[in-house]
Write a protein that holds these residues in place. Sequence first.
Motif, PDB file in Angstrom:
ATOM      1  N   ALA A 158       0.838  -1.200   0.000  1.00 58.30           N
ATOM      2  CA  ALA A 158       0.000   0.000   0.000  1.00 58.30           C
ATOM      3  C   ALA A 158       0.877   1.255   0.000  1.00 58.30           C
ATOM      4  CB  ALA A 158      -0.915  -0.004   1.208  1.00 58.30           C
ATOM      5  N   THR A 159       1.875   1.305   0.874  1.00 60.51           N
ATOM      6  CA  THR A 159       2.818   2.436   0.896  1.00 60.51           C
ATOM      7  C   THR A 159       4.263   1.952   0.918  1.00 60.51           C
ATOM      8  OG1 THR A 159       2.674   2.520   3.320  1.00 60.51           O
ATOM      9  CG2 THR A 159       1.281   4.060   2.112  1.00 60.51           C
ATOM     10  N   SER A 218      13.314   7.149   5.793  1.00 58.36           N
ATOM     11  CA  SER A 218      12.065   7.619   6.397  1.00 58.36           C
ATOM     12  C   SER A 218      11.617   6.714   7.558  1.00 58.36           C
ATOM     13  CB  SER A 218      10.956   7.737   5.352  1.00 58.36           C
ATOM     14  OG  SER A 218      10.759   6.511   4.692  1.00 58.36           O
ATOM     15  N   SER A 219      11.998   5.452   7.529  1.00 55.78           N
ATOM     16  CA  SER A 219      11.599   4.569   8.639  1.00 55.78           C
ATOM     17  C   SER A 219      12.380   4.871   9.911  1.00 55.78           C
ATOM     18  CB  SER A 219      11.756   3.094   8.250  1.00 55.78           C
ATOM     19  OG  SER A 219      13.054   2.839   7.759  1.00 55.78           O
ATOM     20  N   GLU A 279      -0.179  10.422   4.491  1.00 54.69           N
ATOM     21  CA  GLU A 279      -0.737   9.404   3.600  1.00 54.69           C
ATOM     22  C   GLU A 279      -0.751   8.063   4.323  1.00 54.69           C
ATOM     23  OE1 GLU A 279       0.389   6.983  -0.510  1.00 54.69           O
ATOM     24  OE2 GLU A 279       1.837   8.359   0.400  1.00 54.69           O
ATOM     25  N   LYS A 280      -1.931   7.594   4.651  1.00 56.29           N
ATOM     26  CA  LYS A 280      -2.043   6.306   5.331  1.00 56.29           C
ATOM     27  C   LYS A 280      -2.031   5.158   4.333  1.00 56.29           C
ATOM     28  CE  LYS A 280      -4.490   7.227   9.665  1.00 56.29           C
ATOM     29  NZ  LYS A 280      -5.727   6.875  10.404  1.00 56.29           N
ATOM     30  N   GLY A 281      -1.346   4.081   4.668  1.00 54.73           N
ATOM     31  CA  GLY A 281      -1.362   2.863   3.874  1.00 54.73           C
ATOM     32  C   GLY A 281      -2.184   1.823   4.603  1.00 54.73           C
ATOM     33  N   ALA A 282      -1.886   0.550   4.380  1.00 50.84           N
ATOM     34  CA  ALA A 282      -2.634  -0.510   5.046  1.00 50.84           C
ATOM     35  C   ALA A 282      -2.313  -0.519   6.542  1.00 50.84           C
ATOM     36  CB  ALA A 282      -2.309  -1.856   4.417  1.00 50.84           C
ATOM     37  N   THR A 283      -1.015  -0.435   6.889  1.00 55.02           N
ATOM     38  CA  THR A 283      -0.627  -0.372   8.312  1.00 55.02           C
ATOM     39  C   THR A 283       0.391   0.742   8.551  1.00 55.02           C
ATOM     40  OG1 THR A 283       1.106  -2.051   7.907  1.00 55.02           O
ATOM     41  CG2 THR A 283      -0.970  -2.847   8.816  1.00 55.02           C
ATOM     42  N   THR A 284       1.069   1.167   7.477  1.00 53.35           N
ATOM     43  CA  THR A 284       2.147   2.157   7.592  1.00 53.35           C
ATOM     44  C   THR A 284       1.736   3.457   6.914  1.00 53.35           C
ATOM     45  OG1 THR A 284       3.736   0.339   7.442  1.00 53.35           O
ATOM     46  CG2 THR A 284       4.608   2.564   7.129  1.00 53.35           C
ATOM     47  N   HIS A 301       2.871   7.545   5.718  1.00 48.64           N
ATOM     48  CA  HIS A 301       3.986   8.441   5.408  1.00 48.64           C
ATOM     49  C   HIS A 301       3.563   9.876   5.706  1.00 48.64           C
ATOM     50  CE1 HIS A 301       5.711   5.202   2.526  1.00 48.64           C
ATOM     51  NE2 HIS A 301       5.978   4.967   3.793  1.00 48.64           N
ATOM     52  N   ALA A 347       8.131   7.481   8.042  1.00 52.17           N
ATOM     53  CA  ALA A 347       7.234   6.328   7.916  1.00 52.17           C
ATOM     54  C   ALA A 347       6.904   5.853   9.318  1.00 52.17           C
ATOM     55  CB  ALA A 347       7.914   5.221   7.118  1.00 52.17           C
ATOM     56  N   ILE A 348       5.650   5.999   9.709  1.00 53.27           N
ATOM     57  CA  ILE A 348       5.230   5.598  11.054  1.00 53.27           C
ATOM     58  C   ILE A 348       3.970   4.726  10.943  1.00 53.27           C
ATOM     59  CG2 ILE A 348       6.250   7.644  12.123  1.00 53.27           C
ATOM     60  CD1 ILE A 348       3.518   8.933  12.275  1.00 53.27           C
ATOM     61  N   THR A 349       3.514   4.184  12.041  1.00 52.05           N
ATOM     62  CA  THR A 349       2.302   3.358  11.981  1.00 52.05           C
ATOM     63  C   THR A 349       1.060   4.256  11.828  1.00 52.05           C
ATOM     64  OG1 THR A 349       2.024   3.397  14.374  1.00 52.05           O
ATOM     65  CG2 THR A 349       3.322   1.607  13.496  1.00 52.05           C
ATOM     66  N   GLU A 394      -1.505   3.818  13.401  1.00 47.75           N
ATOM     67  CA  GLU A 394      -1.901   3.955  14.802  1.00 47.75           C
ATOM     68  C   GLU A 394      -1.322   5.240  15.415  1.00 47.75           C
ATOM     69  OE1 GLU A 394      -1.449  -0.034  16.845  1.00 47.75           O
ATOM     70  OE2 GLU A 394      -0.543   1.245  18.374  1.00 47.75           O
ATOM     71  N   SER A 395      -0.060   5.527  15.074  1.00 56.72           N
ATOM     72  CA  SER A 395       0.595   6.722  15.608  1.00 56.72           C
ATOM     73  C   SER A 395      -0.002   7.998  15.030  1.00 56.72           C
ATOM     74  CB  SER A 395       2.100   6.706  15.285  1.00 56.72           C
ATOM     75  OG  SER A 395       2.723   5.627  15.921  1.00 56.72           O
ATOM     76  N   SER A 401       5.515   9.408  18.150  1.00 55.05           N
ATOM     77  CA  SER A 401       4.940   8.359  17.302  1.00 55.05           C
ATOM     78  C   SER A 401       5.509   6.992  17.668  1.00 55.05           C
ATOM     79  CB  SER A 401       5.211   8.654  15.826  1.00 55.05           C
ATOM     80  OG  SER A 401       6.596   8.641  15.553  1.00 55.05           O
ATOM     81  N   ARG A 421       6.022   3.684  19.164  1.00 52.74           N
ATOM     82  CA  ARG A 421       5.013   2.874  19.859  1.00 52.74           C
ATOM     83  C   ARG A 421       5.520   2.300  21.186  1.00 52.74           C
ATOM     84  NH1 ARG A 421       0.495   4.410  19.368  1.00 52.74           N
ATOM     85  NH2 ARG A 421       1.839   6.215  19.266  1.00 52.74           N
ATOM     86  N   LYS A 467      11.350   2.728  18.237  1.00 51.87           N
ATOM     87  CA  LYS A 467      10.426   2.753  17.096  1.00 51.87           C
ATOM     88  C   LYS A 467      10.085   1.303  16.717  1.00 51.87           C
ATOM     89  CE  LYS A 467      10.170   5.612  12.929  1.00 51.87           C
ATOM     90  NZ  LYS A 467       9.277   4.715  12.205  1.00 51.87           N
ATOM     91  N   HIS A 504       2.169  -5.704  11.968  1.00 50.50           N
ATOM     92  CA  HIS A 504       2.471  -5.203  13.306  1.00 50.50           C
ATOM     93  C   HIS A 504       2.180  -6.305  14.302  1.00 50.50           C
ATOM     94  CE1 HIS A 504       1.986  -0.849  11.734  1.00 50.50           C
ATOM     95  NE2 HIS A 504       3.160  -1.371  11.463  1.00 50.50           N
TER      96      HIS A 504
END
Lengths: 69, 69, 69, 69, 69, 69
Positions: free
Chosen positions: A20-21, C61-62, D17-22, D24, D38-40, D42-43, E4, E6, E60, F24
């Motif tokens: 997705a990303t 970015s991660s 920009e949200k993806g499936a779980t990650t 940006h 790149a964060i969750t 959730e965050s 962010s 977790r 992270k 996750h």
Amino acid sequence: MKLSARNILKGKVVSVEKGATTAHVKIEIASGQTITSAITNESVDALGLKVGGEAYAVVKSSDVIVAVD
Amino acid sequence: MKLSARNILKGKVVSVEKGATTAHVKIEIASGQTITSAITNESVDALGLKVGGEAYAVVKSSDVIVAVD
Amino acid sequence: MKLSARNILKGKVVSVEKGATTAHVKIEIASGQTITSAITNESVDALGLKVGGEAYAVVKSSDVIVAVD
Amino acid sequence: MKLSARNILKGKVVSVEKGATTAHVKIEIASGQTITSAITNESVDALGLKVGGEAYAVVKSSDVIVAVD
Amino acid sequence: MKLSARNILKGKVVSVEKGATTAHVKIEIASGQTITSAITNESVDALGLKVGGEAYAVVKSSDVIVAVD
Amino acid sequence: MKLSARNILKGKVVSVEKGATTAHVKIEIASGQTITSAITNESVDALGLKVGGEAYAVVKSSDVIVAVD
């Protein structure tokens, strides 16, 4: 461009899987040794990564864990 | 122990250089391809790392940058 | 060389401090905004890093955490 | 809360920009200089990140690679 | 400041060992469970870290490897 | 397999959420203390991770930020 990263391993792209990303790219750096990288889809496009193309896997030495049996 | 890290590259320790708290360890994972790792001195002792010994370089895929010429 | 890392910030080296094996390098990327990097002494030499020289701070970015007040 | 991370860059969120779980998130830390994180997902929700809001990009110095031309 | 990241684990500093530029700090986050952190000497001073003080270990989620026996 | 990573925290898997390519996983390492990990979907399958199973959260000391109130 020269990098401080101590590990710059040349190889051939053997797989590119976009999510997705986040995309997963595999680079064969030696016969039978493949490195998997998780990068943004955006980077895959910016670099024009394609199976069969040349690429480098770059890793900072502080990100390498050592293990022994 | 099985790891989620996608990159577990087997090789031979070719150098171990301890600093004040951080050590640099080089592992030859293929002919002419060496990976440098920065780990704690404490880990060098705990793993008994020595030049000539077998070791693995372990890298999480999210820590691998891809580059192209 | 083009990198998948999304963050490549150009600046000027304002300090280079070598330790036993690890060096700290500061790069001013904007007026009043400085990025500190911890790299190997070996890399400082390989790149010829010196105060006053141009350099880039490269971050995947991660590896960027986001915070809010 | 004070952090050991040496790089805490204040800016404005310019994209989420949200993806499936990650997700940006892009933060403009200076005119024309944007940092991608790149964060969750959730965050993103936990911090209430929105375009136009203030945020910090936090990076540990051991995660900064240095490059020169 | 909200992060962010977790993983924010509260504990007590049980050891601070400074090296030439890099320090190792151990935080006990539960009875018998200690987290080791490698940070700059500069950060140890900036945060006033001392044995017996309260501190958080912040990680992270993309930096956590999972393992099974 | 012995690892140089100084942080190997044993716990129980309390959640596994797969995304498009990134999953996750949450591991409870002490009563009320949970660590979230972002790994590849591929790793979830390779390790056979399931809610209720035992697992370790592995973190390199250079990836741990320290914070104080």
